[in-house]
Every structure is written in structure tokens, then in C-alpha cells.
Design an enzyme around this catalytic site. Structure first.
Site, PDB file in Angstrom:
ATOM      1  N   SER A   1     107.444  41.895  55.720  1.00 39.15           N
ATOM      2  CA  SER A   1     108.290  42.962  55.198  1.00 39.15           C
ATOM      3  C   SER A   1     109.478  43.133  56.124  1.00 39.15           C
ATOM      4  O   SER A   1     109.461  42.685  57.282  1.00 39.15           O
ATOM      5  CB  SER A   1     107.477  44.261  55.138  1.00 39.15           C
ATOM      6  OG  SER A   1     108.303  45.396  54.950  1.00 39.15           O
TER       7      SER A   1
ATOM      8  N   TYR B   1     102.020  50.877  59.021  1.00 44.86           N
ATOM      9  CA  TYR B   1     102.544  49.770  58.221  1.00 44.86           C
ATOM     10  C   TYR B   1     103.493  48.911  59.035  1.00 44.86           C
ATOM     11  O   TYR B   1     103.401  47.677  59.037  1.00 44.86           O
ATOM     12  CB  TYR B   1     103.251  50.326  56.985  1.00 44.86           C
ATOM     13  CG  TYR B   1     103.699  49.266  56.013  1.00 44.86           C
ATOM     14  CD1 TYR B   1     102.780  48.638  55.177  1.00 44.86           C
ATOM     15  CD2 TYR B   1     105.032  48.883  55.925  1.00 44.86           C
ATOM     16  CE1 TYR B   1     103.184  47.657  54.280  1.00 44.86           C
ATOM     17  CE2 TYR B   1     105.449  47.909  55.034  1.00 44.86           C
ATOM     18  CZ  TYR B   1     104.515  47.298  54.209  1.00 44.86           C
ATOM     19  OH  TYR B   1     104.917  46.321  53.335  1.00 44.86           O
TER      20      TYR B   1
END
Length: 303
Positions: A141, A154
């Protein structure tokens, strides 16, 4: 449309394949003539995805953090579909909220699925990829290089997953196994739609520059990723302009800190900085795995 003939008739493994990006990648690889093993926590949803694929597919219900469970699944896949030539470590979860008030078990679960789960996936299937001279893709990501406030688990897990993939890439290069990293931005999955339900996360996204807050359809992102798999690419950017964003990587920490100092005090005054719990339709399953249900005031996730 000419797809890579090298993938036809070969086997792919996709984790987190019950919906969203994992299901989209499975569809793209099946369109290239690959047999696909769909791994995830929800057998019924996996079967629904498999039933719509144009090639042979297998459904394997497993927790990617379970070493013995993954090894058992790998043996079944080899028997059912053959040794994999492509493995996509896509399974992932996210939560939002301040680190200091986060639930330790939820925070830990994000890291376990996103980082430890990827390592377990690699440990399980790299021996097969050595035999097939295959390709391992780690789905990462922009959070790997642009850590954001309110998403500490995350961001930590995706940065760790990126570093892990880089490490095993160096280990495996001389053994004809390629390792790629997919850098994704906002993709229209149920996890991202859940972000919009929480005021602070929604407002933080809205304060990004216009190109950086655009949400891309799953089909488009899956197509970009599949094209990278065709090429055994070391890096896949979805959208492609993220390649340019990598160049600005050194300035992101200062830029994020400046934005946060300006934005978070205002948002704190308007609304409480609440914990989101695990986001997305898969969040409920993961909450159950750590012995917690969704908070009673949480919205039902979108399917």
C-alpha cells in the site's frame, strides 16, 4: 486481447480472495487461463467467487496466520490443481483510531494478518515456487511509504510487509523466483467504503490533494496488478502514477506531520477520535477470531 501465454494452464494462489481486490485478481488470472486456488476465511463466499471463474478453481478455507493450516492447504492445492506458479499475498485487514486508545488485540490482529500472514504464505508456498520458477506478489500500500495518523497498525504492517518482500526478493533472486510488491492507493472495496463511515478518517482523506484521494474501481486495480504479474514485475503501482509518488518518499513524514497538526485539533473539537474496529465485511470474521464482536454502534459493513 493477448495475455501472457506463460501463465496459461498454470496454477495461482490468491489469499483474501472472498471479495474485493482478491476476487478481482482471481478473475484476472483466470481470464489468463490459470487455475486458481482461492484462500480465505469464508467458504461460502469463496465458492461464489469460484463458481463465476472461467477456469478450474479450488476453495480453501484457512486463516493465513495458521502455519499448520496453511501447510495442509498447500498439500491439497498441489493435489487438486498442481504446484503454484503465482502466489499473491493479498489477505489484509485494517482498523482506524488513535494508537493510545486502541484495543491491543485488534491492533495486534492487523499486524498478524497483514505481516505475519504474508510471511506464513511465503513460507508455505515458496518451496513450490522454487520448483516452478514462479512469482510471489506481496500486496502492499502507499501506507508502506506514507504512514498516516489514526492508522498505526495498518501502516506498520504494510511497511513491514514491504521490507519482508524486499528481503526475500534478495534471497530468492538467484534461484529464479521473482518477488514483486504491489503498491495500492484508494481502491473501491468494502474496507475503503467503511472508512467513509468514520468522521475523522473521512475528513483526513478529504484533506489530501485531489489526485491522492481519488478512489479506483476494483476491476481497474486488478487489471493493473495482473499486467504486473504478466511481467513478473518487481514493483506494481496501482494507479501507475504512484511510481512518481515514490520519488517524493523522503518528504512524506514532514508533510504528514504538518497536515496532522493543522487538521487533527479541528477534528478533535468537532467529533471524538473513535476506534473503528476492524474495517470492511471481513472485519466481523476477524473480530470473532480475537474473541470480540463488532461494537454495538458500528454500522453494518457493505457486502
Amino acid at each position: 486481447m493477448n495475455y501472457s501465454v506463460a501463465l496459461q494452464g498454470r496454477t495461482a494462489v490468491v489469499t483474501g480472495a472472498a471479495r474485493g481486490l482478491g476476487a478481482g485478481i482471481a478473475r484476472e488470472l483466470a481470464a489468463r487461463g490459470m487455475r486458481v486456488a482461492l484462500l480465505g476465511r469464508e467458504a461460502a463466499t469463496l465458492r461464489s467467487v469460484a463458481s463465476r471463474l472461467p477456469t478450474e478453481a479450488g476453495v480453501y478455507e484457512v486463516d493465513v496466520t495458521d502455519d499448520s493450516g496453511m501447510m495442509a492447504v498447500a498439500a491439497r492445492i498441489e493435489c487438486d490443481l498442481g504446484r503454484p506458479s503465482v502466489v499473491v499475498a493479498n489477505a489484509g485487514v485494517a482498523e482506524g483510531g488513535p494508537f493510545t486508545s486502541s484495543d491491543p488485540s485488534t491492533w495486534r490482529r492487523v499486524v498478524e494478518v497483514n505481516l505475519i500472514g504474508s510471511a506464513v504464505t511465503a513460507r508455505t508456498f515458496v518451496p513450490h515456487l522454487l520448483e516452478t520458477h514462479g512469482y510471489f506478489l506481496q500486496v502492499a500500500s502507499t501506507a508502506a511509504f506514507g504512514a498516516a495518523p489514526m492508522m498505526s497498525a495498518y501502516c506498520a504492517s504494510k511497511a513491514g510487509a514491504e521490507a519482508f518482500a524486499r528481503s526475500i526478493r534478495a534471497e530468492l533472486a538467484h534461484r529464479n523466483v521473482a518477488v514483486g510488491i504491489a503498491y495500492l492507493h484508494w481502491t473501491d472495496t468494502d474496507m475503503i467504503r467503511d472508512v467513509e463511515r468514520h468522521t475523522v478518517l473521512r475528513e483526513l482523506r478529504q484533506h489530501m490533494p485531489a489526485p491522492a484521494r481519488k478512489v479506483y474501481p476494483v476491476a481497474q486495480v486488478s487489471s493493473w496488478i495482473a499486467r504486473g504479474i504478466d511481467r513478473r514485475a518487481a514493483s506494481i503501482y496501482a494507479p501507475p502514477w504512484l511510481r512518481l509518488a515514490q520519488l517524493a518518499r523522503p518528504v512524506y513524514p514532514a508533510a504528514v506531520s504538518l497536515l496532522s497538526r493543522r487538521t487533527l485539533p479541528q477534528l478533535t473539537g468537532e467529533d471524538s477520535l473513535e476506534q473503528t474496529g476492524l474495517l470492511g465485511a471481513g472485519g466481523r470474521i476477524e473480530e470473532e477470531s480475537i474473541g470480540r464482536g463488532r461494537p454495538s454502534d458500528a454500522s453494518e459493513p457493505l457486502g
